[in-house]
Scaffold this motif. Structure first.
Motif, PDB file in Angstrom:
ATOM      1  N   GLY A  20      32.184  53.592  80.624  1.00  0.00           N
ATOM      2  CA  GLY A  20      33.286  54.005  79.761  1.00  0.00           C
ATOM      3  C   GLY A  20      33.860  52.838  78.997  1.00  0.00           C
ATOM      4  N   LEU A  21      33.884  51.672  79.652  1.00  0.00           N
ATOM      5  CA  LEU A  21      34.390  50.468  78.986  1.00  0.00           C
ATOM      6  C   LEU A  21      33.424  50.011  77.910  1.00  0.00           C
ATOM      7  CD1 LEU A  21      36.465  48.060  79.143  1.00  0.00           C
ATOM      8  CD2 LEU A  21      34.743  46.957  80.500  1.00  0.00           C
ATOM      9  N   VAL A  22      32.115  50.051  78.232  1.00  0.00           N
ATOM     10  CA  VAL A  22      31.118  49.592  77.266  1.00  0.00           C
ATOM     11  C   VAL A  22      31.184  50.445  76.007  1.00  0.00           C
ATOM     12  CG1 VAL A  22      28.676  49.201  76.883  1.00  0.00           C
ATOM     13  CG2 VAL A  22      29.643  48.776  79.112  1.00  0.00           C
ATOM     14  N   ALA A  23      31.420  51.754  76.184  1.00  0.00           N
ATOM     15  CA  ALA A  23      31.486  52.635  75.021  1.00  0.00           C
ATOM     16  C   ALA A  23      32.610  52.205  74.088  1.00  0.00           C
ATOM     17  CB  ALA A  23      31.692  54.077  75.475  1.00  0.00           C
ATOM     18  N   GLY A  24      33.724  51.746  74.660  1.00  0.00           N
ATOM     19  CA  GLY A  24      34.765  51.116  73.862  1.00  0.00           C
ATOM     20  C   GLY A  24      35.569  52.059  72.983  1.00  0.00           C
ATOM     21  N   ASN A  25      35.356  53.376  73.062  1.00  0.00           N
ATOM     22  CA  ASN A  25      36.121  54.296  72.225  1.00  0.00           C
ATOM     23  C   ASN A  25      37.159  55.024  73.070  1.00  0.00           C
ATOM     24  OD1 ASN A  25      34.383  55.822  73.706  1.00  0.00           O
ATOM     25  ND2 ASN A  25      33.021  56.281  71.992  1.00  0.00           N
ATOM     26  N   ARG A  26      37.903  55.901  72.401  1.00  0.00           N
ATOM     27  CA  ARG A  26      38.967  56.599  73.112  1.00  0.00           C
ATOM     28  C   ARG A  26      38.403  57.535  74.184  1.00  0.00           C
ATOM     29  NH1 ARG A  26      44.324  59.504  70.730  1.00  0.00           N
ATOM     30  NH2 ARG A  26      44.889  60.434  72.703  1.00  0.00           N
ATOM     31  N   LEU A  27      37.265  58.146  73.858  1.00  0.00           N
ATOM     32  CA  LEU A  27      36.624  59.026  74.833  1.00  0.00           C
ATOM     33  C   LEU A  27      36.238  58.232  76.077  1.00  0.00           C
ATOM     34  CD1 LEU A  27      36.061  61.965  74.670  1.00  0.00           C
ATOM     35  CD2 LEU A  27      33.760  61.480  73.913  1.00  0.00           C
ATOM     36  N   GLY A  28      35.823  56.977  75.867  1.00  0.00           N
ATOM     37  CA  GLY A  28      35.483  56.127  76.994  1.00  0.00           C
ATOM     38  C   GLY A  28      36.690  55.894  77.880  1.00  0.00           C
TER      39      GLY A  28
END
Lengths: 481, 101
Positions: free
Chosen positions: A312-320
């Motif tokens: 989730g952190l790697v994705a870096g977006n709000r959904l993450g």
């Protein structure tokens, strides 16, 4: 000034009550000690009330930011402390003569997690992390006459202080480069200035040192060796506390620190973090395959889950961010539940070996059913909350176009199913091992039973009707930069 | 004096500290090596503050926090060492092998 103090009033109150309980232990007569449990619950309840009534927003002293995102994790930390107090209530070694000390250490650690989840400054990151960890060092070695407890604690302590030292070294270089310790100003310095090669190398070195500290707390893979030993040695309620509180604050502060860099994919950071996540998941899962101690198995599985949260952190977006919140909540419920069952079994049979759970369904069917639910949720099978958590995290990674990461995470989820179902197989399809007979004196464990039931019902409730939870999480994923 | 000698000394302290943590077998020795790392951080912070950001005392303020926290950690560490020593009458890491890590 007053506004800032109002913002951190919950933390102030909780540390005050922790100090009070510490003193209570030293100065109060024997027969009053049983009130420690209820007093600590009362303190947690008042802190919760101060937090949510009304929810505050703003920045305190330029260092602590209060926003819905930190509020979510603070509430999570308070609830995890409540759960831990419930499941250790009947434990004579923990809630006996030193009940006040035990409870106050847990409360101090929660205060640290609360500070950590709203830190927006490297100094606050350091202080919050120490305030979370130092009580945990003591709690891990709380059974002073048990060599395993002391040994796990000293390993945890040595790795912990070393990584703190390295993290501080990184912080000192970041301060030297940028002249500030605010996350935001460091990012602005990084973005605006025309950086020479030397500066970039130093900056990257500093970030690596900083990651050593954070990685230790999240038990990311090069820094994970202490985890199984400490988990096995520590008293089991503390092991459960480890797996929850340690993660919550640190993941928030990592999000605050790195999400801007990851959003822009600065310096190839996304692939670096993705590599950390893949290594953590894979090594955690593979090592868990051949564990025969339930606590060690759950320790390795917690390493693997830390890797999954990291997606989730790697994705870096709000959904993450939403995925991280949902995953933390789900992991809190299912890991505490699984550990509660392990505590129950080990109180009955005096063993945490995997053979102690053999044939549990024939001895205590409701207990084995609950364990089944927790394991299903841990392996991410619907309709439990663990499924939604995994789903959200993967969805965020797909939105950020990190397909290889999702593929490897799915493979890992399949490996994980194997070792979780090994426990299920032992519980349901093997005969009880009568070499370890049920101990004759069966006391009631009201706190433990209540906590386990609560965890299983929340997992099912949120798993089947996730709408209200999801809309709450969507509303709380706002961060104030 | 310039900034660089300070940075070189602190880098050496860091390396000696890490080397000590990795090679010492006595827990007290490891604790002392970790203290070296903390002190290299302090030198860094104070030197950066003095030479680059002389207008405020921010770096020196952080140093005070670091010293205080390092003291708290040393207290906890030494008490853990005592707890182990009471049990196995040894402070050497190779004797701590009940948990197979």
């Amino acid at each position: 000034m007053i506004a800032s103090i109002r913002l951190i009033l919950p933390e102030i109150f909780l540390s005050g009550s922790a100090l009070f309980l510490l003193g209570w232990d030293a100065f109060i007569q024997e027969h009053l000690k049983k009130w420690v449990f209820w007093m600590s619950f009362f303190a947690l309840a008042i802190t919760f009330f101060l937090l949510i009534h009304p929810p505050q927003e703003g920045v305190a002293f330029g260092m602590l930011v209060q926003d819905p995102f930190s509020l979510f994790f603070k509430v999570l930390a308070l609830f995890s402390a409540g759960f831990i107090l419930l499941i250790s209530r009947e434990d004579k070694a923990l809630m006996g003569d030193y009940a006040g000390t035990y409870v106050s250490l847990i409360l101090f650690s929660v205060v640290g997690t609360m500070f950590l989840s709203s830190a927006k400054d490297l100094l606050m990151l350091f202080l919050g992390m120490e305030l979370t960890t130092i009580p945990l060092f003591i709690l891990a070695g709380f059974l002073r006459n048990d060599l395993r407890s002391s040994e796990g604690a000293i390993k945890f302590f040595l790795v912990g202080t070393l990584s703190t030292g390295l993290m501080l070294f990184g912080i000192s270089y970041l301060y030297g480069l940028t002249g500030s310790t605010q996350f935001k100003e460091i990012y602005e310095w990084f973005n605006k200035t025309q950086l020479g090669n030397g500066d970039l190398v130093l900056f990257f070195l500093a970030i690596l040192f900083l990651l050593a500290g954070l990685g230790f707390k999240l038990s990311l893979v090069p820094f994970h060796q202490w985890t199984p030993d400490t988990y096995e040695g520590a008293p089991t309620p503390i092991t459960a506390f480890f797996s929850v509180s340690r993660e919550a604050g640190v993941i928030v502060v990592t999000v605050r620190l790195f999400s801007e860099y990851l959003k822009q994919n600065q310096m190839g950071m996304t692939s670096f973090f993705a590599l950390l996540s893949i290594l953590t998941m894979t090594i955690g899962n593979i090592a868990a395959l051949r564990q025969n101690n339930l606590k060690r198995l759950l320790a390795y599985s917690s390493i693997a889950h830390a890797g999954t949260i990291f997606i989730g952190l790697v994705a870096g977006n709000r959904l993450g961010r939403e995925g991280i919140m949902l995953y933390s909540l789900a992991y809190f419920l299912m890991s505490l539940g699984a550990f509660s069952v392990v505590i129950y079994v080990s109180r009955l049979k005096n063993s945490e070996d995997i053979s102690s759970i053999q044939g549990l369904s024939k001895e205590n069917f409701p207990l084995s059913l609950m364990m089944l639910f927790f394991l299903l949720s841990l392996s991410g099978i619907p309709p439990f909350l663990g499924f939604w958590a995994k789903f959200y995290v993967f969805w965020a990674a797909i939105e950020a176009k990190l397909f290889y990461l999702v593929a490897i995470a799915l493979l890992n989820a399949i490996i994980a199913v194997y070792y979780y179902f090994r426990i299920v197989h032992k519980m349901f399809f093997q005969e009880p091992s009568y070499s370890q007979p049920l101990s004759s004196r069966l006391e009631r464990h009201y706190g433990l039973e209540f906590a386990t039931l609560l965890a299983v019902s929340l997992l099912l409730l949120f798993g089947i009707f996730p709408q209200s939870l999801l809309s709450w999480i969507k509303g709380s994923s706002v961060i104030i930069p | 004096m310039t900034l660089h000698p300070y940075l070189i000394v602190s880098a050496f302290l860091l390396i000696i500290g890490i080397y000590g943590v990795l090679t010492r077998r006595n827990i007290i020795g490891i604790l002392m090596s970790i203290e070296l790392i903390f002190n290299s951080v302090n030198i860094n912070l104070v030197a950066f503050n003095h030479f680059l950001y002389g207008g405020n005392l921010y770096g020196q303020g952080i140093t005070i926090f670091v010293i205080a926290v390092a003291a708290a950690e040393a207290v906890v560490g030494l008490s853990l060492v005592l707890a182990i020593y009471r049990n196995i009458k040894s402070v050497y890491v190779e004797n701590m092998n009940i948990l197979k890590g």
